[in-house]
Design an enzyme around this catalytic site. Structure first.
Site, PDB file in Angstrom:
ATOM      1  N   LYS A 192     118.454  37.474  55.010  1.00 23.26           N
ATOM      2  CA  LYS A 192     117.307  37.807  55.872  1.00 23.26           C
ATOM      3  C   LYS A 192     116.857  36.591  56.685  1.00 23.26           C
ATOM      4  CE  LYS A 192     114.823  38.953  52.286  1.00 23.26           C
ATOM      5  NZ  LYS A 192     115.817  38.655  51.235  1.00 23.26           N
ATOM      6  N   ARG A 240     106.920  43.511  49.950  1.00 22.59           N
ATOM      7  CA  ARG A 240     107.777  43.270  48.797  1.00 22.59           C
ATOM      8  C   ARG A 240     107.555  44.305  47.703  1.00 22.59           C
ATOM      9  NH1 ARG A 240     110.035  37.946  49.555  1.00 22.59           N
ATOM     10  NH2 ARG A 240     110.851  37.170  47.606  1.00 22.59           N
ATOM     11  N   ARG A 288     122.725  27.691  48.217  1.00 21.71           N
ATOM     12  CA  ARG A 288     121.838  27.484  49.385  1.00 21.71           C
ATOM     13  C   ARG A 288     121.252  26.069  49.395  1.00 21.71           C
ATOM     14  NH1 ARG A 288     117.366  31.952  50.581  1.00 21.71           N
ATOM     15  NH2 ARG A 288     116.664  31.476  48.484  1.00 21.71           N
ATOM     16  N   ARG A 341     116.319  24.716  46.492  1.00 23.22           N
ATOM     17  CA  ARG A 341     115.028  25.261  46.055  1.00 23.22           C
ATOM     18  C   ARG A 341     114.988  25.343  44.537  1.00 23.22           C
ATOM     19  NH1 ARG A 341     113.823  30.617  49.620  1.00 23.22           N
ATOM     20  NH2 ARG A 341     113.139  31.355  47.583  1.00 23.22           N
ATOM     21  N   ARG A 363     114.449  36.697  39.694  1.00 22.58           N
ATOM     22  CA  ARG A 363     114.085  37.194  41.033  1.00 22.58           C
ATOM     23  C   ARG A 363     114.829  38.498  41.345  1.00 22.58           C
ATOM     24  NH1 ARG A 363     115.775  32.401  44.279  1.00 22.58           N
ATOM     25  NH2 ARG A 363     115.071  33.480  46.143  1.00 22.58           N
TER      26      ARG A 363
HETATM   27  P1  ADP Z   1     117.471  35.478  52.135  1.00 18.93           P
HETATM   28  O1  ADP Z   1     116.526  34.985  53.207  1.00 18.93           O
HETATM   29  O2  ADP Z   1     117.781  36.944  52.261  1.00 18.93           O
HETATM   30  O3  ADP Z   1     117.051  35.113  50.748  1.00 18.93           O
HETATM   31  P2  ADP Z   1     119.272  33.470  53.281  1.00 18.93           P
HETATM   32  O4  ADP Z   1     119.318  33.890  54.721  1.00 18.93           O
HETATM   33  O5  ADP Z   1     118.482  32.270  52.938  1.00 18.93           O
HETATM   34  O6  ADP Z   1     118.866  34.747  52.352  1.00 18.93           O
HETATM   35  O7  ADP Z   1     120.790  33.299  52.790  1.00 18.93           O
HETATM   36  C1  ADP Z   1     121.072  32.831  51.468  1.00 18.93           C
HETATM   37  C2  ADP Z   1     122.225  31.835  51.527  1.00 18.93           C
HETATM   38  O8  ADP Z   1     123.429  32.520  51.857  1.00 18.93           O
HETATM   39  C3  ADP Z   1     122.074  30.733  52.575  1.00 18.93           C
HETATM   40  O9  ADP Z   1     122.605  29.545  52.040  1.00 18.93           O
HETATM   41  C4  ADP Z   1     122.912  31.226  53.759  1.00 18.93           C
HETATM   42  O10 ADP Z   1     123.480  30.126  54.470  1.00 18.93           O
HETATM   43  C5  ADP Z   1     124.001  32.030  53.064  1.00 18.93           C
HETATM   44  N1  ADP Z   1     124.405  33.231  53.803  1.00 18.93           N
HETATM   45  C6  ADP Z   1     123.605  34.107  54.452  1.00 18.93           C
HETATM   46  N2  ADP Z   1     124.333  35.123  54.973  1.00 18.93           N
HETATM   47  C7  ADP Z   1     125.630  34.888  54.630  1.00 18.93           C
HETATM   48  C8  ADP Z   1     126.888  35.576  54.864  1.00 18.93           C
HETATM   49  N3  ADP Z   1     126.929  36.708  55.550  1.00 18.93           N
HETATM   50  N4  ADP Z   1     128.004  35.012  54.357  1.00 18.93           N
HETATM   51  C9  ADP Z   1     127.964  33.861  53.630  1.00 18.93           C
HETATM   52  N5  ADP Z   1     126.822  33.166  53.381  1.00 18.93           N
HETATM   53  C10 ADP Z   1     125.672  33.669  53.868  1.00 18.93           C
HETATM   54  P1  AMP Z   2     111.603  34.128  49.306  1.00 20.40           P
HETATM   55  O1  AMP Z   2     111.622  32.858  50.097  1.00 20.40           O
HETATM   56  O2  AMP Z   2     111.442  35.346  50.170  1.00 20.40           O
HETATM   57  O3  AMP Z   2     112.801  34.241  48.382  1.00 20.40           O
HETATM   58  O4  AMP Z   2     110.295  34.091  48.400  1.00 20.40           O
HETATM   59  C1  AMP Z   2     110.115  33.077  47.443  1.00 20.40           C
HETATM   60  C2  AMP Z   2     108.958  33.444  46.519  1.00 20.40           C
HETATM   61  O5  AMP Z   2     107.743  33.553  47.274  1.00 20.40           O
HETATM   62  C3  AMP Z   2     109.100  34.787  45.796  1.00 20.40           C
HETATM   63  O6  AMP Z   2     109.892  34.697  44.630  1.00 20.40           O
HETATM   64  C4  AMP Z   2     107.637  35.111  45.509  1.00 20.40           C
HETATM   65  O7  AMP Z   2     107.158  34.358  44.408  1.00 20.40           O
HETATM   66  C5  AMP Z   2     106.921  34.594  46.752  1.00 20.40           C
HETATM   67  N1  AMP Z   2     106.769  35.627  47.796  1.00 20.40           N
HETATM   68  C6  AMP Z   2     107.309  35.649  49.043  1.00 20.40           C
HETATM   69  N2  AMP Z   2     106.937  36.743  49.723  1.00 20.40           N
HETATM   70  C7  AMP Z   2     106.128  37.451  48.884  1.00 20.40           C
HETATM   71  C8  AMP Z   2     105.427  38.688  48.969  1.00 20.40           C
HETATM   72  N3  AMP Z   2     105.461  39.442  50.079  1.00 20.40           N
HETATM   73  N4  AMP Z   2     104.694  39.086  47.905  1.00 20.40           N
HETATM   74  C9  AMP Z   2     104.617  38.353  46.787  1.00 20.40           C
HETATM   75  N5  AMP Z   2     105.276  37.191  46.616  1.00 20.40           N
HETATM   76  C10 AMP Z   2     106.014  36.734  47.646  1.00 20.40           C
END
Ligand code: ADP
Ligand code: AMP
Length: 214
Positions: free
Chosen positions: A13, A88, A127, A160, A171
């Protein structure tokens, strides 16, 4: 265009949303980033939210709903936004619908990014994020040119705290229990689209763009 991207952690995302929001000229609003910022600044809200985030749990709805209402009514979001990480759960989705209705608008697209569990764990555990500009890399799939350092701004990369294996599992569980029910909430609405997010970055982006435009 008022757009929500939702799906499990690691679906892509954030990375795909950054590109899409830039292409569309709308702000990318990421609740996780807003909360991490509050944690880093040590605000009262940050201290409260941080405890939940470390444990891989959702921050209480009232904290996040207040944050989002303020953000999506800011002037730069008047003509649209891309929302990542909110809603969420169903209570947040209902609050969002009501909030937008009060402003006389509605969501144009709700896109579900669907990826398999193996891919999610692999992506989250590799990541890497820039401490300075927040740009997201992956150890294997989008590595920085120089190991440990950001291509965009030269900042240091870090993993992270909640991308450790035990918190990832928690998660994903929270996702299944609290976020996955959103599929039922949104899937019958005309704005709903599902995108296969299992493939490589370019393939997923092409499908995402098509889904948003269709
Ligand atoms: P989200 O926001 O849904 O948690 P991220 O966009 O941060 O996910 O992506 C998670 C990890 O996977 C990042 O390190 C990103 O570079 C990698 N990633 C995202 N999309 C792809 C894909 N289609 N193929 C391989 N790696 C990906
Ligand atoms: P994310 O970066 O989207 O993976 O979110 C990291 C953390 O932030 C999650 O595990 C939650 O603890 C918190 N968080 C992010 N968005 C929300 C939401 N809409 N509602 C509640 N917690 C959230």
């Amino acid at each position: 265009m008022r757009l929500v991207l939702f799906g499990p952690p690691g679906a892509g995302k954030g990375t795909q949303g950054l590109r899409l929001a830039r292409d569309m000229g709308i702000p990318q609003i990421v609740t996780g980033d807003m909360l991490r910022e509050a944690v880093a600044q040590g605000t009262g809200m940050g201290r409260k939210a941080g405890q939940y985030m470390e444990a891989g749990k959702l921050v209480p709805d009232e904290v996040v709903i207040g944050l989002i209402e303020e953000r999506i009514t800011a002037p730069d979001a008047a003509n649209g936004f891309l929302l990542d990480g909110f809603p969420r759960n169903v209570a947040q989705a209902e609050a969002m619908t009501a909030m937008l209705a009060r402003h006389g608008v509605a969501l144009d697209r709700v896109v579900f990014m669907d990826a398999s569990r193996d891919k999610l764990v692999d992506r989250l555990s590799g990541r890497l994020i820039c401490k300075t500009c927040g740009f997201v890399f992956h150890r294997h799939y989008s590595p920085p040119r120089e190991e440990g350092w950001c291509d965009q701004c030269g900042g240091e990369l870090y993993q992270r705290d909640d991308d450790r294996e035990d918190v990832i599992a928690q998660r994903l569980l929270v996702y299944e229990q609290q976020t996955a029910p959103l599929l039922e909430y949104y899937s019958l609405q005309p704005s709903f689209r599902r995108v296969d997010a299992d493939g490589d970055m370019e393939g997923v982006y092409a499908r995402l763009k098509k889904a948003v435009e269709a």
